[in-house]
Design a protein around this motif. Structure first.
Motif: not given
Ligand code: PLP
Length: 388
Positions: A10-20
Motif C-alpha cells: 500500500d505504501d508504494v506507487p500503485a504501478r502494477p508489478l511486471a509479470i516477471e
C-alpha cells in the motif's frame, strides 16, 4: 489464483508489478516468521480428516502452488495433470458421444492419434483443417462442439489466427481450446484472444529442464476450473509433489530461458535459410514465413522452436542428428538444452510432415556454439539437392 491487480504494497506507487516479478512471487507460502520461502514437498497421499485437504488425488498444496503461477501467466485458473496427454484426455472427456471436433491437420502427434482413435471408436467425429486458413476453419466449425487449436503447431510451425478462429467457432456454437505449449503464455495468451480453454504440456518450456512430465488446462473462471478438477479426480491423472515443486521452480526462470532461446532461434533461422544443405526453414519469426503476419499480431515473441527440411533423404537428415555434439539428439522441446530430432522417425507422425524435417528446440547455450555444431553436422547432407 493471484489477484490480477496486485501491487507491491500500500505504501508504494500503485504501478502494477511486471509479470516477471509476480512469477517470482507466485505460489509461495504466506511470509510468516519462520515459514519456508518455497512450498514444501509434502509426500502424503492422505491428510488428517477435518482440514482443507483430504486425499492427494483431490488436490494438494503442491498443485495449488504451481497452478497459482500458471494461472497468473495465462490470466485464468489452472488445473494441473500428470502429463500433457492427461490434460488432452481430460479436455476431451466431457464431450458428448458423437460430438464433432475440428482439429489442425498437423496437431501434435499424440493429440492427433488420440483424436483419430476416438473417432474410429465412434466416440467423437473428427474434421481436420489447415489452421492457417481461417475460412477453412470457420466452415469446418458448422455443427462442431469443439475447435481444437494449436499455434504454432508441432512440428510444422503453422500459425492459426486464434482470435478470428475463436470468433468463427463461437458463432457456430463451438467451444475453443488452444494448445499453447510452443508459444508459452509469455508470448501468447489464448484466453485474451477468445479461447475458452488453454492446454499445456508443462513438461516443455514452462518446467524447462526436461526433468518431469506435467500438463495443464487453464480456464477463465473458477466455476470452470472446478469442473476440470472434478474430471481430474475421476480420471486420476494427478501430478506428484516433486513434479509440482520442480515445475514451479522452472517457471520462475521462464522469461530468462525463453527470451534467450528465441533470440538464438532467430539467429539460427536466418543463417539456416542460407545454408546449402537446408531446403526450407519454418519459423514464424522469418518475415517471409506464411505465419509471420498473424504471429507478429498475436504473439509477443516468436518462440524458441523452429524446423528445417534438409536436402537429400531421411537418412541424410538422420546423419545430421547423429553428428551433433552440442545439440542433443532427443525428442521433446523447451528445455535448457537444445534438442534436435527428425520427426518422421516416429511412425505415428503425420504423413504430411516431410521426411527430412528436423525439429530444433533452442536452449540457452551460446548461440555460436549451437551454430558451429549444426553447421558442422549439416556437412553430412549432400548439398543443394532437393528432398525426394
Ligand atoms: N502438446 C504439444 C504441443 C506437445 O508438444 C506435447 C508433447 O510433446 C504434448 C501436447 C503432450 O505433452 P506430454 O508429453 O507432457 O504428455
Amino acid at each position: 489464483m493471484s489477484d490480477p491487480a496486485a501491487t507491491p504494497s500500500d505504501d508504494v506507487p500503485a504501478r502494477p508489478l511486471a509479470i516477471e516479478t509476480r512469477l517470482v512471487q507466485a505460489g509461495r507460502p504466506a511470509p510468516t516468521p519462520g515459514a519456508p520461502v518455497n512450498p514444501p514437498v509434502v509426500l502424503s497421499s492422505t491428510f488428517h480428516a477435518g482440514g482443507p485437504l483430504g486425499y492427494a488425488r483431490d488436490g494438494t498444496e503442491s498443485m495449488l502452488a504451481v497452478e497459482d503461477a500458471l494461472g497468473l501467466l495465462e490470466g485464468g485458473y489452472a488445473v494441473t495433470f500428470g502429463s500433457g496427454m492427461a490434460a488432452v484426455n481430460a479436455a476431451l472427456d466431457p464431450l458428448p458421444v458423437g460430438a464433432l471436433v475440428v482439429a489442425p491437420r498437423h496437431t501434435y502427434t499424440g493429440t492427433a492419434v488420440r483424436l483419430e482413435e476416438l473417432a474410429a471408436a465412434g466416440r467423437l467425429r473428427l474434421r481436420t483443417v489447415d489452421v492457417q486458413r481461417t475460412d477453412e476453419v470457420a466452415a469446418a466449425c458448422d455443427g462442431a462442439e469443439l475447435l481444437w487449436l494449436e499455434s504454432p503447431t508441432n512440428p510444422m510451425l503453422e500459425v492459426a489466427d486464434i482470435a478470428a478462429c475463436a470468433e468463427a467457432a463461437h458463432a457456430a456454437g463451438a467451444r475453443v481450446l488452444c494448445d499453447n505449449t510452443f508459444a508459452t503464455p509469455l508470448n501468447q495468451r489464448p484466453l485474451d484472444l477468445g479461447a475458452d480453454v488453454v492446454m499445456h504440456s508443462v513438461t516443455k518450456f514452462l518446467a524447462g529442464h526436461s526433468d518431469l512430465l506435467m500438463g495443464a488446462l487453464v480456464v477463465r473462471d473458477e466455476g470452470g476450473a472446478e469442473a476440470v478438477r472434478e474430471r481430474r479426480v475421476l480420471l486420476g491423472a494427478v501430478p506428484g509433489a516433486l513434479e509440482c515443486f520442480l515445475a514451479l521452480r522452472g517457471m520462475r526462470t521462464l522469461p530468462l530461458r525463453l527470451r534467450r532461446g528465441e533470440a538464438s532461434a532467430a539467429v539460427l533461422a536466418d543463417r539456416l535459410r542460407e545454408h546449402p544443405a537446408v531446403t526450407r526453414v519454418r519459423y514464424p519469426g522469418l518475415p517471409d514465413d506464411p505465419g509471420h503476419a498473424v504471429a507478429a499480431r498475436q504473439m509477443a515473441g516468436f518462440g524458441a522452436v523452429l524446423a528445417v527440411e534438409t536436402a537429400g533423404h531421411a537418412s541424410d537428415a538422420e546423419r545430421v542428428c547423429a553428428a551433433v555434439r552440442v545439440w542433443t539428439h532427443a525428442t521433446s522441446l523447451g528445455g535448457v538444452e537444445s534438442l534436435v530430432e527428425r520427426r518422421r522417425r516416429w511412425p505415428a507422425e503425420r504423413s504430411g510432415v516431410p521426411e527430412t524435417l528436423l525439429r530444433l528446440s533452442v536452449g540457452v547455450e551460446d548461440v555460436e556454439d549451437l551454430w558451429d555444431d549444426l553447421d558442422r553436422a549439416l556437412a553430412a547432407v549432400p548439398q543443394g539437392q532437393n528432398p525426394v
